[in-house]
Design a protein around this motif. Structure first.
Motif, PDB file in Angstrom:
ATOM      1  N   LEU A  50       0.859  -1.183   0.000  1.00  0.00           N
ATOM      2  CA  LEU A  50       0.000   0.000   0.000  1.00  0.00           C
ATOM      3  C   LEU A  50       0.892   1.229   0.000  1.00  0.00           C
ATOM      4  O   LEU A  50       1.999   1.202   0.540  1.00  0.00           O
ATOM      5  CB  LEU A  50      -0.890   0.036   1.253  1.00  0.00           C
ATOM      6  CG  LEU A  50      -1.944  -1.060   1.407  1.00  0.00           C
ATOM      7  CD1 LEU A  50      -2.618  -0.923   2.774  1.00  0.00           C
ATOM      8  CD2 LEU A  50      -2.989  -0.967   0.294  1.00  0.00           C
ATOM      9  N   ILE A  51       0.418   2.301  -0.582  1.00  0.00           N
ATOM     10  CA  ILE A  51       1.151   3.564  -0.511  1.00  0.00           C
ATOM     11  C   ILE A  51       0.873   4.186   0.860  1.00  0.00           C
ATOM     12  O   ILE A  51      -0.274   4.302   1.275  1.00  0.00           O
ATOM     13  CB  ILE A  51       0.750   4.527  -1.659  1.00  0.00           C
ATOM     14  CG1 ILE A  51       1.560   5.810  -1.626  1.00  0.00           C
ATOM     15  CG2 ILE A  51      -0.739   4.846  -1.642  1.00  0.00           C
ATOM     16  CD1 ILE A  51       2.967   5.652  -2.076  1.00  0.00           C
ATOM     17  N   LYS A  52       1.919   4.508   1.605  1.00  0.00           N
ATOM     18  CA  LYS A  52       1.746   5.079   2.941  1.00  0.00           C
ATOM     19  C   LYS A  52       2.112   6.561   2.991  1.00  0.00           C
ATOM     20  O   LYS A  52       1.643   7.297   3.848  1.00  0.00           O
ATOM     21  CB  LYS A  52       2.583   4.309   3.969  1.00  0.00           C
ATOM     22  CG  LYS A  52       2.138   2.884   4.179  1.00  0.00           C
ATOM     23  CD  LYS A  52       0.664   2.770   4.520  1.00  0.00           C
ATOM     24  CE  LYS A  52       0.331   3.281   5.912  1.00  0.00           C
ATOM     25  NZ  LYS A  52      -1.103   3.067   6.254  1.00  0.00           N
ATOM     26  N   ASP A  53       2.957   7.001   2.088  1.00  0.00           N
ATOM     27  CA  ASP A  53       3.321   8.415   2.087  1.00  0.00           C
ATOM     28  C   ASP A  53       3.879   8.779   0.714  1.00  0.00           C
ATOM     29  O   ASP A  53       4.527   7.949   0.066  1.00  0.00           O
ATOM     30  CB  ASP A  53       4.364   8.705   3.174  1.00  0.00           C
ATOM     31  CG  ASP A  53       4.585  10.207   3.366  1.00  0.00           C
ATOM     32  OD1 ASP A  53       3.589  10.951   3.381  1.00  0.00           O
ATOM     33  OD2 ASP A  53       5.746  10.632   3.484  1.00  0.00           O
ATOM     34  N   MET A  54       3.603  10.007   0.303  1.00  0.00           N
ATOM     35  CA  MET A  54       4.128  10.491  -0.963  1.00  0.00           C
ATOM     36  C   MET A  54       4.511  11.950  -0.810  1.00  0.00           C
ATOM     37  O   MET A  54       3.700  12.765  -0.359  1.00  0.00           O
ATOM     38  CB  MET A  54       3.101  10.323  -2.088  1.00  0.00           C
ATOM     39  CG  MET A  54       3.618  10.832  -3.435  1.00  0.00           C
ATOM     40  SD  MET A  54       2.620  10.281  -4.837  1.00  0.00           S
ATOM     41  CE  MET A  54       1.053  11.026  -4.446  1.00  0.00           C
ATOM     42  N   GLN A  55       5.739  12.269  -1.160  1.00  0.00           N
ATOM     43  CA  GLN A  55       6.203  13.653  -1.099  1.00  0.00           C
ATOM     44  C   GLN A  55       6.198  14.242  -2.493  1.00  0.00           C
ATOM     45  O   GLN A  55       6.753  13.654  -3.426  1.00  0.00           O
ATOM     46  CB  GLN A  55       7.610  13.718  -0.509  1.00  0.00           C
ATOM     47  CG  GLN A  55       7.700  13.226   0.930  1.00  0.00           C
ATOM     48  CD  GLN A  55       9.134  13.123   1.409  1.00  0.00           C
ATOM     49  OE1 GLN A  55      10.025  13.761   0.876  1.00  0.00           O
ATOM     50  NE2 GLN A  55       9.351  12.286   2.419  1.00  0.00           N
ATOM     51  N   ARG A  56       5.558  15.404  -2.622  1.00  0.00           N
ATOM     52  CA  ARG A  56       5.499  16.103  -3.900  1.00  0.00           C
ATOM     53  C   ARG A  56       6.346  17.375  -3.832  1.00  0.00           C
ATOM     54  O   ARG A  56       6.544  17.939  -2.765  1.00  0.00           O
ATOM     55  CB  ARG A  56       4.058  16.477  -4.252  1.00  0.00           C
ATOM     56  CG  ARG A  56       3.127  15.311  -4.518  1.00  0.00           C
ATOM     57  CD  ARG A  56       1.760  15.850  -4.904  1.00  0.00           C
ATOM     58  NE  ARG A  56       0.837  14.803  -5.307  1.00  0.00           N
ATOM     59  CZ  ARG A  56       0.032  14.159  -4.478  1.00  0.00           C
ATOM     60  NH1 ARG A  56       0.061  14.438  -3.178  1.00  0.00           N
ATOM     61  NH2 ARG A  56      -0.810  13.240  -4.911  1.00  0.00           N
ATOM     62  N   HIS A  57       6.776  17.811  -4.998  1.00  0.00           N
ATOM     63  CA  HIS A  57       7.484  19.092  -5.080  1.00  0.00           C
ATOM     64  C   HIS A  57       6.484  20.188  -4.725  1.00  0.00           C
ATOM     65  O   HIS A  57       5.311  20.116  -5.094  1.00  0.00           O
ATOM     66  CB  HIS A  57       8.030  19.303  -6.496  1.00  0.00           C
ATOM     67  CG  HIS A  57       9.006  20.419  -6.602  1.00  0.00           C
ATOM     68  ND1 HIS A  57       8.620  21.742  -6.687  1.00  0.00           N
ATOM     69  CD2 HIS A  57      10.366  20.428  -6.616  1.00  0.00           C
ATOM     70  CE1 HIS A  57       9.689  22.508  -6.763  1.00  0.00           C
ATOM     71  NE2 HIS A  57      10.770  21.730  -6.724  1.00  0.00           N
ATOM     72  N   PRO A  58       6.923  21.237  -3.982  1.00  0.00           N
ATOM     73  CA  PRO A  58       5.982  22.271  -3.542  1.00  0.00           C
ATOM     74  C   PRO A  58       5.250  23.005  -4.658  1.00  0.00           C
ATOM     75  O   PRO A  58       4.130  23.474  -4.460  1.00  0.00           O
ATOM     76  CB  PRO A  58       6.862  23.236  -2.732  1.00  0.00           C
ATOM     77  CG  PRO A  58       8.274  22.887  -3.074  1.00  0.00           C
ATOM     78  CD  PRO A  58       8.268  21.447  -3.446  1.00  0.00           C
ATOM     79  N   TYR A  59       5.854  23.100  -5.850  1.00  0.00           N
ATOM     80  CA  TYR A  59       5.121  23.814  -6.912  1.00  0.00           C
ATOM     81  C   TYR A  59       5.227  23.157  -8.293  1.00  0.00           C
ATOM     82  O   TYR A  59       4.445  23.461  -9.187  1.00  0.00           O
ATOM     83  CB  TYR A  59       5.559  25.281  -7.005  1.00  0.00           C
ATOM     84  CG  TYR A  59       7.032  25.508  -7.242  1.00  0.00           C
ATOM     85  CD1 TYR A  59       7.553  25.563  -8.525  1.00  0.00           C
ATOM     86  CD2 TYR A  59       7.909  25.687  -6.176  1.00  0.00           C
ATOM     87  CE1 TYR A  59       8.906  25.775  -8.745  1.00  0.00           C
ATOM     88  CE2 TYR A  59       9.266  25.899  -6.382  1.00  0.00           C
ATOM     89  CZ  TYR A  59       9.760  25.944  -7.673  1.00  0.00           C
ATOM     90  OH  TYR A  59      11.099  26.151  -7.874  1.00  0.00           O
ATOM     91  N   LYS A  60       6.170  22.246  -8.476  1.00  0.00           N
ATOM     92  CA  LYS A  60       6.256  21.526  -9.744  1.00  0.00           C
ATOM     93  C   LYS A  60       5.417  20.253  -9.685  1.00  0.00           C
ATOM     94  O   LYS A  60       5.168  19.720  -8.610  1.00  0.00           O
ATOM     95  CB  LYS A  60       7.717  21.143 -10.041  1.00  0.00           C
ATOM     96  CG  LYS A  60       8.648  22.313 -10.271  1.00  0.00           C
ATOM     97  CD  LYS A  60      10.061  21.805 -10.548  1.00  0.00           C
ATOM     98  CE  LYS A  60      11.043  22.961 -10.719  1.00  0.00           C
ATOM     99  NZ  LYS A  60      12.433  22.458 -10.917  1.00  0.00           N
ATOM    100  N   GLN A  61       5.001  19.779 -10.845  1.00  0.00           N
ATOM    101  CA  GLN A  61       4.248  18.515 -10.908  1.00  0.00           C
ATOM    102  C   GLN A  61       5.236  17.349 -10.896  1.00  0.00           C
ATOM    103  O   GLN A  61       5.416  16.641 -11.884  1.00  0.00           O
ATOM    104  CB  GLN A  61       3.366  18.483 -12.154  1.00  0.00           C
ATOM    105  CG  GLN A  61       2.171  19.434 -12.067  1.00  0.00           C
ATOM    106  CD  GLN A  61       1.166  19.167 -13.161  1.00  0.00           C
ATOM    107  OE1 GLN A  61       1.510  18.863 -14.297  1.00  0.00           O
ATOM    108  NE2 GLN A  61      -0.103  19.272 -12.827  1.00  0.00           N
TER     109      GLN A  61
END
Length: 204
Positions: A76-87
């Motif tokens: 299962l996916i438990k956490d995902m970090q995204r860039h603050p403004y880029k996709q």
């Protein structure tokens, strides 16, 4: 949908911030797989595949398959970090699962017949958009439906009013009645009291 829930992954041995930065420049996503009493494994995935998959609602609530060196691993996916403004997806945490062991997950809510409830003149307020649940991996729902067709003006539906799929329980309700959270309310329009409020006022 099934293809989007299966991702190819490679084991990575080059660790650290510098290594992760180089991976991202190569359009890859660093990740980690842990759980079920096994040693954590550092992984690399293709960003284009991750980005396409994470656009699907099921990515966050359904069992995923990681093909690691030709061996499928369910997780299962438990956490995902995204860039603050880029996709850009920066990092992923995956939790290993066992078909025989119950898992905790967050199931999104799909409110249905909201247009029917709105015809009463109510302003519909969603208090939560997902529900923390526990169940066996095979019973994980893609979403949980909350039917608003019979919602009356001034009424609030709580977790105890939600119909859960077979084998699925609410983590909050398991803690006791004090955790019976409000899910959705049909608020009376401003300046108009609900029937219940009018009855209370008449009684006074």
């Amino acid at each position: 949908m099934t293809d989007l829930l299966t991702l190819e992954a490679e084991v990575r041995t080059d660790l650290g911030k510098g290594a992760s930065r180089r991976l991202r420049h190569a359009n890859k996503v660093p990740a980690i797989l842990y759980g079920e009493g096994q040693e954590p494994v550092s992984l690399t995935l293709e960003h284009k595949n991750v980005f396409r998959a994470q656009q699907e609602e099921a990515f966050y609530s359904q069992v995923l398959t990681l093909n690691i060196a030709g061996k499928p691993v369910e997780c299962l996916i438990k956490d995902m970090q995204r860039h603050p403004y880029k996709q850009v997806v920066m990092h992923l945490d995956f939790l290993r699962i066992d078909a025989a062991h119950k898992v905790q997950a967050n199931a999104p809510i799909h409110f249905i017949n909201e247009d029917v409830a709105a015809k009463t003149g109510a302003n519909i307020s969603h208090h939560v958009n997902e529900i923390a649940i526990t169940c066996l991996p095979k019973d994980l729902p893609e979403f949980i439906e909350v039917d608003l067709a019979n919602l009356t003006l001034g009424q609030t539906l709580h977790l105890s009013d939600v119909t859960f799929p077979a084998g699925v329980t609410s983590d909050e309700l398991a803690k006791g009645e004090a955790h019976d959270l409000a899910v959705v309310t049909a608020n009376a329009p401003k300046g108009k009291a609900s029937d219940e409020e009018e009855e209370e006022a008449a009684a006074e």
